[in-house]
Write an enzyme that holds these catalytic residues in place. Sequence first.
Site, PDB file in Angstrom:
ATOM      1  N   CYS A  38       1.486  -1.426  -0.099  1.00  0.00           N
ATOM      2  CA  CYS A  38       0.009   0.430   0.461  1.00  0.00           C
ATOM      3  C   CYS A  38       1.067   0.896  -0.308  1.00  0.00           C
ATOM      4  CB  CYS A  38      -0.930  -0.180   0.895  1.00  0.00           C
ATOM      5  SG  CYS A  38      -0.390  -0.006   3.403  1.00  0.00           S
ATOM      6  N   ASP A 217      -5.248  -0.236  -5.053  1.00  0.00           N
ATOM      7  CA  ASP A 217      -3.938   0.244  -4.621  1.00  0.00           C
ATOM      8  C   ASP A 217      -2.625  -1.123  -4.634  1.00  0.00           C
ATOM      9  OD1 ASP A 217      -4.292  -0.807  -1.983  1.00  0.00           O
ATOM     10  OD2 ASP A 217      -3.847   0.778  -1.124  1.00  0.00           O
ATOM     11  N   HIS A 218      -3.003  -2.091  -4.851  1.00  0.00           N
ATOM     12  CA  HIS A 218      -1.962  -3.412  -5.529  1.00  0.00           C
ATOM     13  C   HIS A 218      -2.907  -4.178  -5.282  1.00  0.00           C
ATOM     14  CE1 HIS A 218      -2.109  -4.986  -0.839  1.00  0.00           C
ATOM     15  NE2 HIS A 218      -1.869  -3.731  -0.949  1.00  0.00           N
TER      16      HIS A 218
END
Length: 522
Positions: A38, A217-218
Amino acid sequence: MSPHLGAYGDTLARTPVLDRLAKESIRYTRAFTTAPVCAPSRAAIITGMYQNAIGAQHMRTTEDRVPELPGPYLAVPPFYVKAFPEYLRAAGYYTSNREKTDYQFGEPFTIWDDRGPDAHWRRRPDKSQPFFSVFNLMVTHESQIFPSSPARKGKPLVTDPAKVPVPPYYPDTPLVRQELARMYDNIADMDRQAGEILDQLQADGLADNTIVFYWSDHGDGVPRAKRSLYDSGLHVPLMIRWPKMDPAIANSVNDQLVSMIDLAPTVLAMAGVEVPAHLQGRVLAGPRAAARPPEFVFAARDRMDTEYDMMRSARDRQFLYIRNFNPELPYAGHITYRNQSDIMQEWFRLQAERTLSGPAALWMRTHRPAEELYDTQADPYQIRNLSDETKHRETLERMRKAVTDWMARINDQGLVNEPEMIQRMWPGGIQPETAQPYIVPRRTPDVQSRTPTMSVKGPTEVVIYVPTQGASIGYTTEDGPSARWQLYTGPILVKPSMTLRAKAIRYGYKESAEARTTFTKE
């Protein structure tokens, strides 16, 4: 999370809201983050600059559990780097964030008009003001599948563990299946939360003139996904819906390579705001979209919590290349936070029993090759390393050069020892402090001075000056700790019997002392 949505072909996912959104959007199938975790990823997203270009690559800068580590500290990006919502504020937008930041350089007060658990476009004082609102839906976070998670207590599984597809790099055990099933349950909860926000947009009569982005975000918050440069850690969903979309574009699929570094320039361009030249991404959609997609997208992994590492990757439409700068390290590493995962515990148990075999044994190896190369079409789980195969030598060399050129182009800070990098940012290990602002009449020929009171004949323009390069400035005419701070963008008109307060922040620095000037009638 990874693209575990019905709209992306996952038949186990229960995501009716986002599947419906996909039919109204451009759905990007090859979107990747710049980091598999993150904080570094979010630093890149919010600035439009690669995290390893601005000294924000280590996870996290605030790590303080081992005294021998050089932190904690905050990254200090180059003076010209700003979070892109600050550009939107300067253009007249109201910005809100519910509520996660985790940008590695602190939480500058100049980025958001409203940040907190209740932040919302509905809280803007002027309901006609354009807005940029971010909602971070945390139920799919890694922590929410741990046995200790409040999200799990008293909540029976809905997803049938027997139906969960287990990637071949995992050991297929009941506990592994239960954790993956919990992940799918959390995704279903997230879908409902997304629906609540979209319903609010509709109820407020704003759905027809508001652009909606959905992204992560990932990749998945499970081992060998989060913190890994494989597709499982970097490949994410991305959908964009905007008003009055051409029917030929709505419900369309875009298979170009996309990086989350592209979000900042895309949002700015869609909002009609000039895109700063230093941003390292491209505009994805709209009239100012880039003419051609990139050949590669890039990503980086550096220190994770208390363990140092350095990996860089390049991904084209077919191949994934990873360079391991520390091939002597194991894949799994020692990350105590991740050890709360049942999947991790199962892996460790089976490794200790020496019963792992096949692809499930790969990630428990004690060292890594210096280079990895995968054909993501033939090998979607990236378990067959092709780097030593002669027939792929040209691809290996092409992608190796791409990574080397990218690192040189962005001045990769991962090549700098972290204590040396911190010394440049925080000399002597002490956080610099932003200088206190000066409030001065625009027409004055005198050297600026800080004056608590100032007599004026009538309406007068004043400027706010801060002798800290790159500092962002906020001001208010309200009293008290709950005053609303406006972003300073130019001269302010003041009148007698008015008090102007100002403070400033350089990203990564301490916030300045407040300046205050009361204007009286001459």
